[in-house]
Design a protein around this motif. Structure first.
Motif, PDB file in Angstrom:
ATOM      1  N   ALA A   1      54.418  56.439  43.050  1.00  0.00           N
ATOM      2  CA  ALA A   1      55.113  56.530  41.771  1.00  0.00           C
ATOM      3  C   ALA A   1      54.333  57.392  40.793  1.00  0.00           C
ATOM      4  CB  ALA A   1      55.294  55.132  41.188  1.00  0.00           C
ATOM      5  N   PRO A   2      55.015  58.090  39.873  1.00  0.00           N
ATOM      6  CA  PRO A   2      54.298  58.746  38.777  1.00  0.00           C
ATOM      7  C   PRO A   2      53.536  57.707  37.965  1.00  0.00           C
ATOM      8  CG  PRO A   2      56.600  59.463  38.869  1.00  0.00           C
ATOM      9  CD  PRO A   2      56.467  58.297  39.803  1.00  0.00           C
ATOM     10  N   ALA A   3      52.483  58.133  37.322  1.00  0.00           N
ATOM     11  CA  ALA A   3      51.624  57.198  36.593  1.00  0.00           C
ATOM     12  C   ALA A   3      52.391  56.397  35.550  1.00  0.00           C
ATOM     13  CB  ALA A   3      50.476  57.963  35.936  1.00  0.00           C
ATOM     14  N   PHE A   4      53.386  57.011  34.902  1.00  0.00           N
ATOM     15  CA  PHE A   4      54.117  56.312  33.844  1.00  0.00           C
ATOM     16  C   PHE A   4      55.230  55.429  34.398  1.00  0.00           C
ATOM     17  CE2 PHE A   4      56.470  55.908  29.788  1.00  0.00           C
ATOM     18  CZ  PHE A   4      55.405  55.696  28.931  1.00  0.00           C
ATOM     19  N   PHE A   5      55.479  55.533  35.724  1.00  0.00           N
ATOM     20  CA  PHE A   5      56.536  54.750  36.373  1.00  0.00           C
ATOM     21  C   PHE A   5      55.951  53.887  37.487  1.00  0.00           C
ATOM     22  CE2 PHE A   5      59.005  57.482  33.948  1.00  0.00           C
ATOM     23  CZ  PHE A   5      60.375  57.335  34.137  1.00  0.00           C
ATOM     24  N   PRO A   6      54.930  53.079  37.218  1.00  0.00           N
ATOM     25  CA  PRO A   6      54.302  52.312  38.293  1.00  0.00           C
ATOM     26  C   PRO A   6      55.250  51.315  38.949  1.00  0.00           C
ATOM     27  CG  PRO A   6      53.586  51.513  36.151  1.00  0.00           C
ATOM     28  CD  PRO A   6      54.346  52.771  35.899  1.00  0.00           C
ATOM     29  N   ASN A   7      56.344  51.014  38.276  1.00  0.00           N
ATOM     30  CA  ASN A   7      57.329  50.063  38.788  1.00  0.00           C
ATOM     31  C   ASN A   7      58.316  50.700  39.764  1.00  0.00           C
ATOM     32  OD1 ASN A   7      58.078  51.471  36.321  1.00  0.00           O
ATOM     33  ND2 ASN A   7      60.068  50.461  36.519  1.00  0.00           N
TER      34      ASN A   7
END
Length: 444
Positions: A369-375
């Motif tokens: 996942a991108p760092a800002f979208f860990p979910n």
């Protein structure tokens, strides 16, 4: 009637921009005589070279540092004088003064005008191997009349970004069609009167252009030296009418994106979705820092259920300018930046690009996942699903800046006065056509 120099230049530009969108075997690496990027590198000539690079990507300095660490004889000095259209204007001004950089990031829609004005350089001879890293459709954005004028960096399919926590709080379902999106906007206003599903942005035409592409619009076409402009055609009017209904009903906000007010709304939950390019995770950290892990990505809503077609917002190439005294070294860096696995991995991590190079889309870094979208560990898998169905215009016009300025002026006035979006489109059509004729182009 005598042919003026202006008309000769316009005719030449028309030939480049119209006929030049067809790829030739030479542009795809066929044919002999092309030098590989770096054949004239400093290591061969014995001198150290410093290249200037204009780029607005956040954290690009970290990627450039990797190059500089491994190439002591070809150093790259990065600067960020502006972004998007502003950078294009600065490139033109710098070129007229003979003081352009060696390299510059250029959005695909701006490249034809820079080719016509002689601002960027033909780098076909330095990219014979590089172009093999791209599929035909992607490479077409940077190839004119069989000549390569840039190395593609990324592609940016339009996606729907939404607040998972707020959708759950208000009992909303992620809309898969534009009819469902409008219904969701109305539902949200009922259950949360201070919130909006999104805003209509009259300040940045990029998102609206992508929506027009999704609807099937082609704003420019050319047959020989004759051009057709169709900005206010039925496909684009369908998009404009849809958003006018939402604005008129008060179902969405109508302030510009990337403003302090919009940043606050994105951060505090006033706005629940953002229609944006796949690059959005790189921007959200600065826009709405309190919302990390609260966003998810979904395909753009469709006009017809099940249709995966989307448009694009952005996507850029690294170009070598006509003012560069070191085109071979500059082309070598541009090729490394956009095709080397380590460079692309760094760009995914630092900038959240979705690579244009085919090999870049299979990198292990895209499985996380991108760092800002860990979910959302399947973030890039969702992008990959729609990327093949992302459509741009088959060609961009030679005066995109005029068209985009017309969008900002016309739609801003319509929002402020309650005026017609269709009338704004007609004004853009008229202004774009008149400007092309003024430059000497034939518009039928």
């Amino acid at each position: 009637m005598s042919v003026t120099p202006r008309r000769r230049r316009a005719a030449a530009a028309a030939a480049v921009l119209a006929a030049g969108l067809l790829l030739t075997t030479a542009a795809c690496g066929g044919g002999g005589g092309g030098k590989k990027a770096g054949d004239d590198a400093a290591g061969t000539s014995g001198g150290k070279v410093t290249l200037t690079f204009w780029d607005w990507d956040p954290n690009m300095d970290k990627v450039v540092a990797k190059w500089n660490a491994g190439h002591p004889d070809i150093q790259v000095r990065l600067s960020n004088p502006a972004g998007g259209d502003q950078l294009v204007a600065k490139m033109i001004t710098a070129h007229e003064a003979g003081k352009g950089p060696d390299l510059a990031k250029v959005e695909y829609q701006s490249l034809p005008a820079l080719v016509a004005k002689g601002v960027v350089r033909d780098i076909t001879g330095y990219t014979a191997d590089t172009v093999a890293a791209y599929d035909r459709n992607t490479l077409r954005s940077t190839v004119f009349q069989g000549k390569v004028y840039g190395v593609p960096q990324d592609v940016a399919p339009l996606m729907l970004f939404y607040r998972t926590d707020l959708f759950a709080r208000y009992g909303l379902k992620v809309p898969t069609t534009w009819d469902a999106y409008a219904a969701t906007a109305r539902q949200l206003r009922t259950v949360a009167p201070k919130a909006y599903l999104t805003n209509f942005d009259a300040a940045d035409p990029g998102w609206f252009t992508g929506l027009a592409q999704q609807a099937g619009a082609d704003w420019w076409a050319a047959d020989g030296d004759s051009w057709k402009v169709d900005i206010d055609g039925p496909q684009t009017r369908k998009v404009a009418d849809y958003w006018q209904r939402l604005v008129t009903a008060g179902d969405i906000a109508k302030n510009p994106s990337f403003s302090p007010q919009w940043n606050k709304q994105m951060n505090d939950g006033t706005l629940l979705t953002w229609i944006s390019g796949a690059w959005a995770p790189a921007q959200l950290g600065g826009i709405a820092p309190a919302t990390k892990g609260k966003w998810a990505v979904a395909p753009l809503p469709a006009w017809t259920p099940g249709d995966t077609t989307t448009g694009i917002w952005g996507g850029s190439a690294t170009t070598v300018t006509a003012d560069s005294d070191h085109p071979a070294q500059a082309a070598r860096f541009a090729s490394w930046l956009n095709t080397d696995d380590a460079a692309l991995t760094a760009q995914v991590r630092q900038i959240n690009v979705y690579p244009a190079a085919e090999g870049g889309r299979a990198l292990p870094v895209l499985r996380a996942a991108p760092a800002f979208f860990p979910n959302q560990p399947d973030f890039y898998a969702e992008v990959e699903k729609v990327a093949p169905s992302a459509r741009s215009f088959p060609m961009w016009g030679p005066n995109v800046t005029v068209t985009f300025t017309g969008y900002t002026d016309g739609f801003s006035r319509a929002l402020q006065s309650g005026g017609s979006f269709d009338a704004a489109l007609s004004a853009i059509q008229s202004a774009s056509t008149a400007d092309m004729k003024k430059q000497g182009f034939t518009v039928g």
